[in-house]
Scaffold this motif. Structure first.
Motif, PDB file in Angstrom:
ATOM      1  N   ASP A  10       0.829  -1.206   0.000  1.00 39.11           N
ATOM      2  CA  ASP A  10       0.000   0.000   0.000  1.00 39.11           C
ATOM      3  C   ASP A  10       0.863   1.257   0.000  1.00 39.11           C
ATOM      4  OD1 ASP A  10      -2.352  -1.449   0.007  1.00 39.11           O
ATOM      5  OD2 ASP A  10      -2.690  -1.244   2.169  1.00 39.11           O
ATOM      6  N   LEU A  11       1.914   1.252   0.826  1.00 39.69           N
ATOM      7  CA  LEU A  11       2.809   2.404   0.898  1.00 39.69           C
ATOM      8  C   LEU A  11       3.509   2.624  -0.440  1.00 39.69           C
ATOM      9  CD1 LEU A  11       4.226   4.684   2.410  1.00 39.69           C
ATOM     10  CD2 LEU A  11       5.890   2.989   3.233  1.00 39.69           C
ATOM     11  N   LEU A  12       4.019   1.568  -1.040  1.00 40.29           N
ATOM     12  CA  LEU A  12       4.696   1.701  -2.331  1.00 40.29           C
ATOM     13  C   LEU A  12       3.732   2.222  -3.387  1.00 40.29           C
ATOM     14  CD1 LEU A  12       7.178   1.420  -4.100  1.00 40.29           C
ATOM     15  CD2 LEU A  12       6.569  -0.995  -4.449  1.00 40.29           C
ATOM     16  N   LEU A  13       2.530   1.698  -3.411  1.00 37.61           N
ATOM     17  CA  LEU A  13       1.543   2.161  -4.381  1.00 37.61           C
ATOM     18  C   LEU A  13       1.253   3.650  -4.174  1.00 37.61           C
ATOM     19  CD1 LEU A  13      -0.347   1.558  -6.718  1.00 37.61           C
ATOM     20  CD2 LEU A  13      -2.054   0.820  -5.047  1.00 37.61           C
ATOM     21  N   GLU A  14       1.143   4.075  -2.936  1.00 39.11           N
ATOM     22  CA  GLU A  14       0.909   5.488  -2.632  1.00 39.11           C
ATOM     23  C   GLU A  14       2.092   6.339  -3.110  1.00 39.11           C
ATOM     24  OE1 GLU A  14       1.034   8.025   1.428  1.00 39.11           O
ATOM     25  OE2 GLU A  14      -0.366   6.339   1.445  1.00 39.11           O
ATOM     26  N   GLN A  15       3.301   5.882  -2.858  1.00 42.51           N
ATOM     27  CA  GLN A  15       4.492   6.618  -3.279  1.00 42.51           C
ATOM     28  C   GLN A  15       4.588   6.692  -4.799  1.00 42.51           C
ATOM     29  OE1 GLN A  15       7.084   4.069  -0.961  1.00 42.51           O
ATOM     30  NE2 GLN A  15       7.721   5.812   0.313  1.00 42.51           N
ATOM     31  N   VAL A  16       4.291   5.594  -5.461  1.00 43.93           N
ATOM     32  CA  VAL A  16       4.346   5.571  -6.926  1.00 43.93           C
ATOM     33  C   VAL A  16       3.274   6.485  -7.512  1.00 43.93           C
ATOM     34  CG1 VAL A  16       3.986   4.100  -8.956  1.00 43.93           C
ATOM     35  CG2 VAL A  16       5.470   3.331  -7.085  1.00 43.93           C
ATOM     36  N   ALA A  17       2.101   6.499  -6.915  1.00 41.58           N
ATOM     37  CA  ALA A  17       1.034   7.387  -7.396  1.00 41.58           C
ATOM     38  C   ALA A  17       1.460   8.846  -7.254  1.00 41.58           C
ATOM     39  CB  ALA A  17      -0.257   7.121  -6.629  1.00 41.58           C
ATOM     40  N   ARG A  18       2.112   9.169  -6.140  1.00 41.84           N
ATOM     41  CA  ARG A  18       2.588  10.539  -5.937  1.00 41.84           C
ATOM     42  C   ARG A  18       3.676  10.880  -6.969  1.00 41.84           C
ATOM     43  NH1 ARG A  18       3.186  10.366  -0.812  1.00 41.84           N
ATOM     44  NH2 ARG A  18       5.358   9.685  -0.774  1.00 41.84           N
ATOM     45  N   LEU A  19       4.599   9.947  -7.192  1.00 41.06           N
ATOM     46  CA  LEU A  19       5.642  10.165  -8.197  1.00 41.06           C
ATOM     47  C   LEU A  19       5.047  10.311  -9.595  1.00 41.06           C
ATOM     48  CD1 LEU A  19       8.511   7.762  -7.125  1.00 41.06           C
ATOM     49  CD2 LEU A  19       8.739  10.211  -7.582  1.00 41.06           C
ATOM     50  N   LYS A  20       4.069   9.481  -9.887  1.00 40.61           N
ATOM     51  CA  LYS A  20       3.428   9.540 -11.207  1.00 40.61           C
ATOM     52  C   LYS A  20       2.807  10.919 -11.423  1.00 40.61           C
ATOM     53  CE  LYS A  20      -0.010   7.286 -14.089  1.00 40.61           C
ATOM     54  NZ  LYS A  20      -1.431   7.165 -13.914  1.00 40.61           N
ATOM     55  N   HIS A  21       2.211  11.462 -10.382  1.00 45.33           N
ATOM     56  CA  HIS A  21       1.601  12.780 -10.497  1.00 45.33           C
ATOM     57  C   HIS A  21       2.645  13.888 -10.493  1.00 45.33           C
ATOM     58  CE1 HIS A  21      -0.286  16.508  -9.048  1.00 45.33           C
ATOM     59  NE2 HIS A  21      -1.281  16.125  -9.833  1.00 45.33           N
ATOM     60  N   ASP A  22       3.471  13.932  -9.451  1.00 46.30           N
ATOM     61  CA  ASP A  22       4.394  15.056  -9.275  1.00 46.30           C
ATOM     62  C   ASP A  22       5.550  15.054 -10.267  1.00 46.30           C
ATOM     63  OD1 ASP A  22       2.790  15.797  -7.154  1.00 46.30           O
ATOM     64  OD2 ASP A  22       4.229  15.243  -5.605  1.00 46.30           O
ATOM     65  N   LEU A  23       6.051  13.890 -10.603  1.00 46.71           N
ATOM     66  CA  LEU A  23       7.185  13.798 -11.520  1.00 46.71           C
ATOM     67  C   LEU A  23       6.724  13.424 -12.928  1.00 46.71           C
ATOM     68  CD1 LEU A  23      10.292  13.856 -11.894  1.00 46.71           C
ATOM     69  CD2 LEU A  23      10.276  11.411 -11.334  1.00 46.71           C
ATOM     70  N   GLY A  24       6.018  12.317 -13.035  1.00 43.78           N
ATOM     71  CA  GLY A  24       5.628  11.807 -14.348  1.00 43.78           C
ATOM     72  C   GLY A  24       4.747  12.756 -15.139  1.00 43.78           C
ATOM     73  N   LYS A  25       3.853  13.407 -14.456  1.00 46.00           N
ATOM     74  CA  LYS A  25       2.934  14.313 -15.154  1.00 46.00           C
ATOM     75  C   LYS A  25       3.620  15.618 -15.545  1.00 46.00           C
ATOM     76  CE  LYS A  25      -1.570  16.549 -14.512  1.00 46.00           C
ATOM     77  NZ  LYS A  25      -2.715  16.692 -13.593  1.00 46.00           N
ATOM     78  N   TYR A  26       4.371  16.192 -14.624  1.00 47.29           N
ATOM     79  CA  TYR A  26       4.880  17.543 -14.840  1.00 47.29           C
ATOM     80  C   TYR A  26       6.270  17.615 -15.461  1.00 47.29           C
ATOM     81  CZ  TYR A  26       0.730  18.912 -12.366  1.00 47.29           C
ATOM     82  OH  TYR A  26      -0.577  19.088 -12.012  1.00 47.29           O
ATOM     83  N   VAL A  27       6.967  16.474 -15.547  1.00 47.53           N
ATOM     84  CA  VAL A  27       8.296  16.486 -16.155  1.00 47.53           C
ATOM     85  C   VAL A  27       8.222  16.807 -17.653  1.00 47.53           C
ATOM     86  CG1 VAL A  27       8.514  14.038 -16.768  1.00 47.53           C
ATOM     87  CG2 VAL A  27      10.525  15.309 -16.056  1.00 47.53           C
ATOM     88  N   ALA A  28       7.056  16.666 -18.225  1.00 46.99           N
ATOM     89  CA  ALA A  28       6.868  16.979 -19.646  1.00 46.99           C
ATOM     90  C   ALA A  28       5.544  17.704 -19.860  1.00 46.99           C
ATOM     91  CB  ALA A  28       6.919  15.697 -20.471  1.00 46.99           C
ATOM     92  N   TRP A  29       5.121  18.442 -18.905  1.00 50.31           N
ATOM     93  CA  TRP A  29       3.813  19.078 -18.916  1.00 50.31           C
ATOM     94  C   TRP A  29       3.608  19.974 -20.139  1.00 50.31           C
ATOM     95  CZ3 TRP A  29      -0.737  18.367 -16.947  1.00 50.31           C
ATOM     96  CH2 TRP A  29      -1.664  19.400 -16.875  1.00 50.31           C
ATOM     97  N   THR A  30       4.554  20.833 -20.419  1.00 52.71           N
ATOM     98  CA  THR A  30       4.432  21.771 -21.537  1.00 52.71           C
ATOM     99  C   THR A  30       5.133  21.252 -22.785  1.00 52.71           C
ATOM    100  OG1 THR A  30       4.411  23.580 -19.929  1.00 52.71           O
ATOM    101  CG2 THR A  30       4.791  24.172 -22.225  1.00 52.71           C
ATOM    102  N   SER A  31       6.329  20.744 -22.606  1.00 51.67           N
ATOM    103  CA  SER A  31       7.139  20.337 -23.763  1.00 51.67           C
ATOM    104  C   SER A  31       6.533  19.170 -24.533  1.00 51.67           C
ATOM    105  CB  SER A  31       8.563  20.010 -23.324  1.00 51.67           C
ATOM    106  OG  SER A  31       8.578  19.005 -22.337  1.00 51.67           O
ATOM    107  N   ALA A  32       5.790  18.314 -23.876  1.00 50.15           N
ATOM    108  CA  ALA A  32       5.179  17.169 -24.560  1.00 50.15           C
ATOM    109  C   ALA A  32       4.145  17.604 -25.589  1.00 50.15           C
ATOM    110  CB  ALA A  32       4.538  16.223 -23.554  1.00 50.15           C
TER     111      ALA A  32
END
Length: 144
Positions: A10-32
């Protein structure tokens, strides 16, 4: 990583979800959203500005300083229990490749940035796809 205790999973899933949002989503937010031509030399100033925003200010809190993709990764990955799943290892490697472009981005050196553009684009894509795949796998494993 499929043999985790329920609380650890559960903790890992929560951490991955946060990473997916904070890093995965915004690392290419405009440039993509820029056309392929923007990524070809000579690079458009629009791409440089988009990458500066996406990579140097990946996380923009309401208060406080923005975090680069690599600073955000360093903070979040320090909280992840080891050993990491292979997907997170690949995310870490991709973030390291992005960090190599940091000085060019900070200096607004568009010529130097052009030498990194293909690596940046591939790393952005890899971060997004690896986090998405890991989240799906963890959810599937929890439901099996």
């Amino acid at each position: 990583m499929t043999d985790l205790e329920p609380d650890a999973a559960d903790l890992l899933l929560e951490q991955v979800a946060r990473l997916k949002h904070d890093l995965g989503k915004y690392v290419a937010w405009t440039s993509a959203n820029l056309p392929d031509e923007a990524w070809e030399a000579p690079l458009a100033v629009e791409l440089m500005e988009a990458l500066r925003s996406d990579l140097l200010e990946t996380r923009k809190p309401r208060e406080g300083d923005a975090e680069s993709a690599w600073a955000l990764w360093a903070r979040e990955s320090a909280q992840l229990a080891e050993p990491w799943p292979p997907e997170l290892e690949r995310v870490g490697e991709a973030v390291a490749r992005l960090a190599e472009a940091g000085p060019s981005l900070a200096a607004k050196d568009i010529e130097a940035l052009a030498r990194h553009s293909e690596v940046i684009r591939a790393a952005q894509s890899e971060i997004r796809s690896e986090l998405r795949a890991l989240q799906r796998r963890l959810l599937r494993d929890m439901n099996d």
